[in-house]
Structures are given as structure tokens and as C-alpha cells.
Enzyme design. Structure first.
Site, PDB file in Angstrom:
ATOM      1  N   ASP A  52     -11.060  -8.718   7.584  1.00 24.11           N
ATOM      2  CA  ASP A  52     -12.487  -8.600   7.242  1.00 24.11           C
ATOM      3  C   ASP A  52     -13.148  -9.972   7.154  1.00 24.11           C
ATOM      4  O   ASP A  52     -14.291 -10.152   7.572  1.00 24.11           O
ATOM      5  CB  ASP A  52     -12.670  -7.864   5.901  1.00 24.11           C
ATOM      6  CG  ASP A  52     -12.850  -6.367   6.102  1.00 24.11           C
ATOM      7  OD1 ASP A  52     -12.679  -5.892   7.248  1.00 24.11           O
ATOM      8  OD2 ASP A  52     -13.153  -5.666   5.121  1.00 24.11           O
ATOM      9  N   TYR A  97       0.814  -1.215   0.000  1.00 20.45           N
ATOM     10  CA  TYR A  97       0.000   0.000   0.000  1.00 20.45           C
ATOM     11  C   TYR A  97       0.851   1.271   0.000  1.00 20.45           C
ATOM     12  O   TYR A  97       0.370   2.348  -0.326  1.00 20.45           O
ATOM     13  CB  TYR A  97      -0.952   0.019   1.200  1.00 20.45           C
ATOM     14  CG  TYR A  97      -2.079  -0.998   1.104  1.00 20.45           C
ATOM     15  CD1 TYR A  97      -2.221  -1.796  -0.026  1.00 20.45           C
ATOM     16  CD2 TYR A  97      -2.986  -1.164   2.136  1.00 20.45           C
ATOM     17  CE1 TYR A  97      -3.236  -2.736  -0.116  1.00 20.45           C
ATOM     18  CE2 TYR A  97      -4.006  -2.104   2.047  1.00 20.45           C
ATOM     19  CZ  TYR A  97      -4.122  -2.887   0.921  1.00 20.45           C
ATOM     20  OH  TYR A  97      -5.125  -3.817   0.833  1.00 20.45           O
ATOM     21  N   LYS A 147       3.300 -15.454   1.752  1.00 19.10           N
ATOM     22  CA  LYS A 147       3.230 -16.161   0.466  1.00 19.10           C
ATOM     23  C   LYS A 147       4.672 -16.481   0.072  1.00 19.10           C
ATOM     24  O   LYS A 147       5.144 -16.123  -1.009  1.00 19.10           O
ATOM     25  CB  LYS A 147       2.509 -15.266  -0.557  1.00 19.10           C
ATOM     26  CG  LYS A 147       2.142 -15.953  -1.854  1.00 19.10           C
ATOM     27  CD  LYS A 147       1.011 -16.942  -1.737  1.00 19.10           C
ATOM     28  CE  LYS A 147       0.808 -17.651  -3.057  1.00 19.10           C
ATOM     29  NZ  LYS A 147      -0.086 -18.818  -2.969  1.00 19.10           N
ATOM     30  N   ASP A 177      -3.248 -18.129   0.936  1.00 15.82           N
ATOM     31  CA  ASP A 177      -4.405 -18.776   0.302  1.00 15.82           C
ATOM     32  C   ASP A 177      -4.977 -19.860   1.213  1.00 15.82           C
ATOM     33  O   ASP A 177      -6.184 -19.998   1.380  1.00 15.82           O
ATOM     34  CB  ASP A 177      -4.040 -19.330  -1.090  1.00 15.82           C
ATOM     35  CG  ASP A 177      -2.698 -20.043  -1.117  1.00 15.82           C
ATOM     36  OD1 ASP A 177      -1.920 -19.922  -0.142  1.00 15.82           O
ATOM     37  OD2 ASP A 177      -2.411 -20.731  -2.113  1.00 15.82           O
TER      38      ASP A 177
END
Ligand code: NAD
Length: 355
Positions: free
Chosen positions: A250, A140, A190, A222
Site C-alpha cells: 500500500d 494472518y 525483521k 523498518d
């Protein structure tokens, strides 16, 4: 304790009002003096001063032991220039206080089982986990970033980057938090594909050596997304970077089924932490005394635990909330057949009585 209060917009003032009564009562019971300093943020600050985060608010927050925030935003300010929108106030205060760690507990109260979106046999095993998201780094904020034309076509790019010091400090927050819970940390990355994740994992392992009493495991993102719905009971603390944490926090929240119940904390290296419910300003129900104050009351419990180190006081608040749910009181958002529908202020009053 010096607490800066930012009620904000919409239901923000109603829910912080209830939460402050709880804070003052628990402080009095345990013999702590509280000094409150209320300041403006978001749309109400824009109306009064023209900016979403007045300098006075920043200074007051910096001088406090902790900050309690309601929520910001609403349709009234949706058409403003993005540079002075209410959300800028929230991003601005996080930045000003250097809040790099976002703590989002997702706990399913046994009393609210029927709200959970998962199958009953999964719910039976319980959900009580804490997602810790790195908040100021990663993709970000990484440079270079941009949109340009390459070989005749529009191309967008961002950079996912973590320095080891950034990983180490969020790792320490996770291990410390696990010490206050069930002493298990699962680091999500990851590392099978991303170089940045390999550094993340190495630093997690190195930092774990400082916390021999806490168990560290690793999971690819994942798989973590699947395991959260398959068997969330396996998790205690999940720690991850900004992008993965945005999504997983979330996901973890929604499986509990009750947005009005979930608190959060954002912490920096030193200085005050910021505590707020995860929901927004709910303009659709603002001013009608319908908002569930429990997420904000539980944010007060986090404030006591993480900024002030007052574990017993924090548990006392949480137990008062549990007892209130046991008594069958429900605001509209968590209403079930056979329970008593109450106003937000009645829910707050019941928690106070149980305190
Ligand atoms: P929201 O969380 O405000 O509301 C979503 C739904 O949940 C609404 O139906 C609302 O009535 C309900 N709800 C939320 N909190 C509740 C509570 N405590 N009790 C009962 N019901 C509750 O999200 P939204 O509608 O997408 O956004 C509304 C405004 O809030 C927007 O301006 C948005 O930008 C802002 N927002 C602010 C924050 C924040 O301050 N941290 C976070 C999210 C959204």
C-alpha cells in the site's frame, strides 16, 4: 486462452468491459483464440444467488487459464451478516485457487509525474518496482491465535510462522518475476528480532542459488518503509511476508498518487492466476462512466505476461496505455490542468485505437 471474467460490483462491470475489449483486440492481432466465461461474485452474486461466491463461479475459475476480476462490495451490502458479505467472495476465490503470491507493481508513468507524492528530485529518478507479498501464511493465519484472560487481564495473541516450503515457493515467484524485469530481488524481513525472519532469510539465500543471474539483497522492514519514500528507484522486486507485504504494497502504491492506474496479480503453484485492479468498486462514481479503466487494462497485461507467458502481447498493451497518456487523455482521478478530461469509455476507446 480460456478466461473467466468476474465483473463484480460498482464500477467493476464498466472497467472489465473496457479491459476485455483490449484483451480481445490484442489476442486477435497476435492470432490467439479467446474464450470468455462471465460469472458472478460479490454483491451481485448475493443478489442473484444468496451467496458471494457461488460454486459455479469457483468451478469456472478452476477450469480457466486465468481470471480477470473487477471489484466487489458497496453500501448496499454493508449491513449484511459478515459471513455472506461481498468481500467473502474475494477471500473465498483466492483460497479456492490456492493463490499464495500477490504481485503489486507500483510504477510511476512519466506522464503522471505531478500526481506523485514525493519530491521532484526523487521522482526524477523514477519509480518502477514490484512488491511480492506472501498471501496465505504468516501472522494472518498462524496458530495459535486468540484472546484470553491471563493473570487477570485480557490478552490477545497471534503467531507469525513460516515453513521453509512456504518461503521457498514465494522466493521462486520473486526470482522468476525478477528475470522478467531488472534481475534484482530485495527480501524484506525483521531478522534482527524475529526467529521466523531468520528462517525466511536463510531460505531466500538458499533459493537464490537456483537463480545465479538474479541479484539478492536483504533489508529490514523498518528500513524498507523508509527507503520506499527516500529513494524508491533503488528497488526492482521486493519480496516479503504477509504482514509486511500488506503494509509495504500500500505504501508503494500510494506514492505513485494514482489509484486508478495500478494493477495486481495473485498466483498459485499451478492453475489459473487472478488479475484485478488494486482499487475497490468506487460506489461514489459507479454507473456514470467516470471510472478510469487503465488499472484493469494493465491487469490484462499482467495476465498475458504471468499466466500465458505472452510478453510481447503484454508490452503491446502497456505501450498502448503509455501512448494514450502521452496524448493527454485523463479521467477525473488523474486529471491535471491543460489535459483533456475524458469518460472511462473514451479512455478505453483511445487505448484500443492505440493498440
Ligand atoms: P475504492 O478504491 O473503491 O475508492 C476509493 C476512491 O478512489 C473513491 O473516491 C473512488 O471514486 C476512487 N476510485 C477508485 N477506483 C477508481 C477508478 N478506477 N477511477 C477513478 N476513481 C477511482 O475504495 P473504498 O471507497 O474504500 O471502497 C468502496 C467499496 O469497494 C467497499 O465496499 C470496499 O469494501 C470495496 N473494495 C473492494 C476491493 C476489491 O474488490 N478488491 C478493494 C478495496 C475496496
Amino acid at each position: 486462452m480460456k478466461i473467466c471474467v468476474l465483473p463484480g460490483d460498482g464500477i467493476g462491470p464498466e472497467i472489465t468491459d473496457q479491459a476485455l475489449k483490449v484483451l480481445l483486440t490484442v489476442a486477435e492481432k497476435f492470432g490467439h483464440a479467446v474464450e470468455l466465461d462471465e460469472q458472478r461474485i460479490g454483491g451481485s452474486a448475493i443478489d442473484a444467488t444468496g451467496v458471494p461466491l457461488p460454486e459455479e463461479t469457483v468451478e469456472a475459475c478452476k477450469g480457466a487459464d486465468a481470471v480477470l476480476l473487477g471489484a466487489v462490495g458497496g453500501p448496499k451490502w454493508d449491513t449484511l451478516d459478515p459471513a455472506i458479505r461481498p468481500e467473502k467472495g474475494l477471500l473465498g476465490i483466492r483460497k479456492a485457487l490456492g493463490l499464495f503470491a500477490n504481485l503489486r507493481p507500483a510504477a510511476l508513468f512519466p506522464q503522471l509525474r505531478s500526481a506523485c507524492l514525493l519530491r521532484p528530485d526523487i521522482v526524477e529518478r523514477g519509480v518502477d518496482l514490484l512488491v511480492i507479498r506472501e498471501l496465505t501464511g504468516g501472522i494472518y493465519f498462524g496458530e495459535p491465535r486468540g484472546v484470553e484472560v491471563r493473570d487477570g487481564e485480557r490478552t490477545g495473541f497471534n503467531t507469525m510462522i513460516y515453513r521453509e516450503s512456504e518461503v521457498r515457493r514465494i522466493a521462486r515467484v520473486a526470482f522468476e518475476a525478477a528475470r522478467k524485469r531488472r534481475r534484482k530481488v530485495c527480501s524484506v524481513d525483521k531478522a534482527n528480532v524475529l526467529d521466523v525472519s531468520r528462517v525466511w532469510r536463510e531460505v531466500m539465500v538458499e533459493t537464490a542459488a537456483e537463480f545465479p543471474d538474479v541479484e539478492l539483497s536483504h533489508m529490514y522492514v523498518d528500513n524498507a518503509a523508509m527507503q520506499l519514500v527516500r529513494d524508491p528507484s533503488q528497488f526492482d522486486v521486493l519480496v516479503t511476508g504477509n504482514l509486511f507485504g500488506d503494509i509495504l504494497s500500500d505504501e508503494a502504491a500510494v506514492i505513485t498518487g494514482s489509484i486508478g492506474m495500478l494493477p495486481s496479480a495473485s498466483l498459485g503453484e499451478s492453475g489459473p492466476g487472478l488479475y484485478e485492479p488494486i482499487h475497490g468498486s468506487a460506489p461514489d462514481i459507479a454507473g456514470q462512466d467516470l471510472a478510469n479503466p487503465l488499472a484493469t487494462i494493465l491487469s490484462v497485461a499482467m495476465l498475458l505476461r504471468y499466466s500465458l507467458g505472452l510478453e510481447e502481447e503484454a508490452r503491446t498493451v502497456e505501450r498502448a496505455v503509455e501512448r494514450t497518456l502521452d496524448q493527454g487523455l485523463r479521467t477525473g482521478d488523474i486529471m491535471e490542468p491543460g489535459k483533456a478530461r475524458v469518460k472511462g469509455s473514451e479512455m478505453g476507446a483511445a487505448v484500443l485505437a492505440n493498440l
